[in-house]
Design a protein around this motif. Structure first.
Motif, PDB file in Angstrom:
ATOM      1  N   ALA A  29      11.978  -1.453  -1.324  1.00 53.60           N
ATOM      2  CA  ALA A  29      11.372  -2.031  -2.519  1.00 53.60           C
ATOM      3  C   ALA A  29      11.960  -1.351  -3.750  1.00 53.60           C
ATOM      4  N   ASP A  30      11.877  -2.044  -4.868  1.00 53.79           N
ATOM      5  CA  ASP A  30      12.492  -1.547  -6.104  1.00 53.79           C
ATOM      6  C   ASP A  30      11.449  -1.456  -7.211  1.00 53.79           C
ATOM      7  N   GLU A  61       7.256  -3.368 -11.016  1.00 55.65           N
ATOM      8  CA  GLU A  61       7.689  -3.669  -9.650  1.00 55.65           C
ATOM      9  C   GLU A  61       8.632  -4.867  -9.608  1.00 55.65           C
ATOM     10  N   ASN A  62       9.727  -4.696  -8.865  1.00 55.08           N
ATOM     11  CA  ASN A  62      10.646  -5.810  -8.627  1.00 55.08           C
ATOM     12  C   ASN A  62      10.488  -6.367  -7.220  1.00 55.08           C
ATOM     13  N   ALA A 122       0.831  -1.198   0.000  1.00 56.60           N
ATOM     14  CA  ALA A 122       0.000   0.000   0.000  1.00 56.60           C
ATOM     15  C   ALA A 122       0.870   1.254   0.000  1.00 56.60           C
ATOM     16  N   ASP A 123       1.976   1.213   0.726  1.00 58.11           N
ATOM     17  CA  ASP A 123       2.898   2.350   0.745  1.00 58.11           C
ATOM     18  C   ASP A 123       3.541   2.556  -0.626  1.00 58.11           C
ATOM     19  N   ILE A 124       3.954   1.465  -1.260  1.00 57.28           N
ATOM     20  CA  ILE A 124       4.553   1.573  -2.600  1.00 57.28           C
ATOM     21  C   ILE A 124       3.573   2.241  -3.558  1.00 57.28           C
ATOM     22  N   ASP A 125       2.338   1.759  -3.551  1.00 60.58           N
ATOM     23  CA  ASP A 125       1.330   2.293  -4.464  1.00 60.58           C
ATOM     24  C   ASP A 125       1.044   3.760  -4.184  1.00 60.58           C
ATOM     25  N   ALA A 126       0.960   4.115  -2.906  1.00 60.66           N
ATOM     26  CA  ALA A 126       0.661   5.497  -2.543  1.00 60.66           C
ATOM     27  C   ALA A 126       1.771   6.434  -3.034  1.00 60.66           C
ATOM     28  N   ALA A 152       2.586  10.450   1.799  1.00 58.35           N
ATOM     29  CA  ALA A 152       1.783   9.445   1.107  1.00 58.35           C
ATOM     30  C   ALA A 152       1.720   8.147   1.891  1.00 58.35           C
ATOM     31  N   ALA A 153       2.878   7.725   2.421  1.00 58.84           N
ATOM     32  CA  ALA A 153       2.904   6.490   3.214  1.00 58.84           C
ATOM     33  C   ALA A 153       2.143   6.644   4.525  1.00 58.84           C
TER      34      ALA A 153
END
Length: 332
Positions: free
Chosen positions: A235-236, A145-146, A115-119, A328-329
């Motif tokens: 995350a990458d 996304e990796n 959810a954090d990545i997407d935000a 955002a996160a």
């Protein structure tokens, strides 16, 4: 008369064929991993969608293993900017030497979950990152996304920063990765992935960090990596992008086609990759790997230990960009 009409029809068909041949073009797409991995699958899906939607006028040929830059994935961005590579599905890590703002995603423990990545990627921060890429001379189209990078080693389970003291960990060629593992007391050793597996086999390095998909498909457990810690420290995201000169050569309609196909390929890859995580983890466990899942308090100890890195790196990344990402996160 009939013969004349026949010749006329044949000439028209030949002209049409010639016109189609002139319009049809093949473009190179660079990627680091093959389609055995989600990363390579993202590039393959993009190529499939573009070919289908352009009815064969535009063909994307995927070159994996960074072969277009002789295996040096950190040169991919520069090669695309200069036009040596037409397009790429690239890593924020590998492109960060040319685009410092991409180090945002390598900051330890900035993102806790998907959810954090997407935000971050789909909001204001993601737009700021795309503007930074454009400023450096490449046209970004969409996100892929990796995955979160997890930690493995041959020595012992890792639950605390102290467990990493003195451990030799293979890292990618990023100063921020060097700083992160040095701060945790480890001995980060920079090397390419081609050199990493032999080094893990011989014990020249004790551990490495990679997404579960890479651990699973590459069978990293076979090179003495018996302990895996799920710490989700970074995350990458992947980025679909095009060389500016190539982009300018497309009509507005084809630009829209390429961008939408990249977006659709990215969404498909993200969803399929996340859906496969549980199965990957079960497969890794079934091969005898001891998996450590950190408690909230254990993870917090790593967060606290690496917190000083933010002060060092926020100016390089951009104070406003980091603020937008954090907001955002926090809103999740």
């Amino acid at each position: 008369m009939k013969l004349s009409r026949c010749f006329t029809a044949l000439a028209a068909a030949a002209a049409l064929t010639t016109a189609f041949t002139v319009q049809a073009r093949e473009y190179s797409v660079s990627t680091v991993l093959s389609d055995a991995f989600p990363w390579g699958q993202a590039a393959t899906k993009w190529a499939e969608l573009v070919k289908e939607r352009s009815e064969g006028r535009i063909t994307l040929r995927v070159y994996d293993n960074a072969q277009l830059v002789a295996g040096d994935q950190t040169k991919e961005f520069s090669a695309m900017r200069s036009g040596l590579i037409d397009m790429a599905v690239g890593s924020t890590i590998n492109w960060s030497p040319q685009v410092p703002e991409l180090n945002l995603f390598s900051l330890p423990f900035l993102m806790a979950d998907n959810a954090d990545i997407d935000a971050i990627t789909q909001g204001e921060a993601g737009q700021m990152v795309f503007k930074a890429i454009e400023k450096r001379g490449v046209v970004p189209l969409a996100w892929g996304e990796n995955g979160f990078r997890e930690l493995s080693n041959s020595k012992q389970p890792i639950r605390t920063p102290n467990d990493l003291k003195g451990m030799k960990i293979r890292v990618v060629g990023s100063p921020l990765f060097q700083d992160t593992f040095s701060t945790l007391g480890a001995n980060p050793t920079q090397m390419s992935w081609a050199d990493a597996k032999p080094a893990l086999t011989t014990g020249a390095v004790d551990g490495q960090e990679n997404p579960l998909s890479v651990f699973d498909v590459s069978r990293i457990d076979q090179v003495d990596q018996k302990y895996l810690t799920l710490w989700h420290y970074m995350a990458d995201p992947l980025i679909f992008a095009v060389s500016p000169n190539v982009w300018k050569g497309f009509s507005a309609e084809d630009q829209a086609l390429l961008k939408q196909a990249a977006y659709d390929a990215g969404r498909w890859e993200i969803e399929s990759s996340r859906a496969a995580e549980a199965q990957r983890l079960a497969s890794i466990r079934s091969r005898g790997v001891e998996v450590t899942e950190l408690s909230a308090d254990e993870r917090q100890a790593f967060i606290d230990a690496t917190a000083p890195l933010y002060q060092k790196w926020e100016k390089r990344i951009g104070v406003e960009l980091l603020k937008a990402a954090r907001n955002a996160a926090a809103a999740q």
